[in-house]
Structure formats: structure tokens, C-alpha cells
Design a protein around this motif. Structure first.
Motif, PDB file in Angstrom:
ATOM      1  N   LYS A   4       0.775  -1.366   0.058  1.00  0.00           N
ATOM      2  CA  LYS A   4       0.060   0.066  -0.100  1.00  0.00           C
ATOM      3  C   LYS A   4       0.783   1.084  -0.066  1.00  0.00           C
ATOM      4  O   LYS A   4       0.309   2.262  -0.421  1.00  0.00           O
ATOM      5  N   PRO A  35      -4.274   3.184  11.966  1.00  0.00           N
ATOM      6  CA  PRO A  35      -5.915   3.278  12.011  1.00  0.00           C
ATOM      7  C   PRO A  35      -6.634   1.977  11.741  1.00  0.00           C
ATOM      8  O   PRO A  35      -6.000   1.047  11.258  1.00  0.00           O
ATOM      9  N   GLU A  36      -7.731   2.287  12.742  1.00  0.00           N
ATOM     10  CA  GLU A  36      -8.399   0.788  13.107  1.00  0.00           C
ATOM     11  C   GLU A  36      -8.624  -0.251  11.549  1.00  0.00           C
ATOM     12  O   GLU A  36      -8.638  -1.171  11.839  1.00  0.00           O
ATOM     13  N   ASP A  37      -8.996   0.454  10.571  1.00  0.00           N
ATOM     14  CA  ASP A  37      -9.440  -0.066   9.399  1.00  0.00           C
ATOM     15  C   ASP A  37      -8.344  -0.628   8.594  1.00  0.00           C
ATOM     16  O   ASP A  37      -8.593  -1.462   7.654  1.00  0.00           O
ATOM     17  N   SER A  38      -6.989  -0.303   8.898  1.00  0.00           N
ATOM     18  CA  SER A  38      -5.888  -0.698   8.371  1.00  0.00           C
ATOM     19  C   SER A  38      -5.135  -1.576   9.210  1.00  0.00           C
ATOM     20  O   SER A  38      -3.905  -1.916   8.817  1.00  0.00           O
ATOM     21  N   ARG A  39      -5.599  -1.906  10.364  1.00  0.00           N
ATOM     22  CA  ARG A  39      -4.474  -2.679  11.283  1.00  0.00           C
ATOM     23  C   ARG A  39      -4.413  -4.172  10.997  1.00  0.00           C
ATOM     24  O   ARG A  39      -5.438  -4.901  10.725  1.00  0.00           O
ATOM     25  N   ARG A  71      -3.620  -8.015  11.306  1.00  0.00           N
ATOM     26  CA  ARG A  71      -3.835  -9.077  12.276  1.00  0.00           C
ATOM     27  C   ARG A  71      -2.407  -9.621  13.033  1.00  0.00           C
ATOM     28  O   ARG A  71      -1.307  -9.273  12.285  1.00  0.00           O
ATOM     29  N   ASN A 127       0.974  -7.245   4.426  1.00  0.00           N
ATOM     30  CA  ASN A 127       1.220  -6.017   3.787  1.00  0.00           C
ATOM     31  C   ASN A 127       2.657  -6.020   2.885  1.00  0.00           C
ATOM     32  O   ASN A 127       2.989  -4.814   2.324  1.00  0.00           O
TER      33      ASN A 127
END
Length: 108
Positions: free
Chosen positions: A18, A43-47, A49, A74
Motif C-alpha cells: 500500500k 488506523p483501525e480499518d488498516s490494522r 492481524r 502487507n
């Protein structure tokens, strides 16, 4: 017992899926092993696992050299054939050959 197989190896050149940077793997954690503060800053939507390998990279982008900590999800292998210019590479690795860097020392 945790059973994890890392996709990338020490000395391999990888790039982020990204963000515009690439780097050389110099260490691998079998799962997330950084601070909770670091993790929560993503950011939570990108964290990613936590239960996956995380890689320590000697990284570079167009502006600078730095150390990055990146989840396996990633990363992708970099097949450009171009060496990474990070100034710390010679401290750990031999000359770039066949798309990766050989280690200077033997691991136990």
C-alpha cells in the motif's frame, strides 16, 4: 506451541503493498512483537492481524532510509532486480546478488 512459516527470508528484497517503499528483511517475528501503543496508532480499518509473521526491514523510499516493521499481509516480493540503497545494508549483508543479499554471518 506457535507454528508459523515466514513467507520471506533474511536478505530478501520486498515492497509494501500500500505504501511506496521497499526494503531488505533483516529479522522476522513469528507474530506481532511490538508495543500495543505502536499497534493502536495504526488506523483501525488498516490494522493487520497480530497472528502472522512481522518483518523488520532496512527500508527506503524516495525521501529517506529507515527501519520498518511490517506484517506479512502487507508485503510482496520485489522482483525488480534493483538493489536497496539503505546505508546499513553492508553492516549485515554481502553484495546484492540474484535479487537478494547474503548474510555476513552464520545464524544458529
Amino acid at each position: 506451541m506457535l507454528k508459523t512459516r515466514a513467507r520471506y527470508h533474511l536478505g530478501q528484497v520486498v515492497r509494501h503493498k500500500k505504501h511506496p517503499f521497499r526494503g531488505v528483511v533483516f529479522d522476522v517475528d513469528p507474530e506481532f512483537s511490538n508495543t500495543e501503543e505502536w499497534y493502536l496508532a495504526i488506523p483501525e480499518d488498516s490494522r493487520p492481524r497480530k497472528e502472522q509473521p512481522f518483518y523488520h526491514l532496512l527500508a527506503e523510499n524516495d525521501q529517506s532510509y529507515y527501519v520498518a516493521y511490517v506484517s506479512e499481509q502487507n508485503l510482496v516480493a520485489d522482483y525488480s532486480g534493483e538493489p536497496v540503497q539503505h546505508p546499513d545494508i553492508p553492516d549485515m549483508f554481502g553484495p546484492f546478488e540474484d535479487g537478494s543479499y547474503p548474510l555476513h554471518f552464520q545464524l544458529n
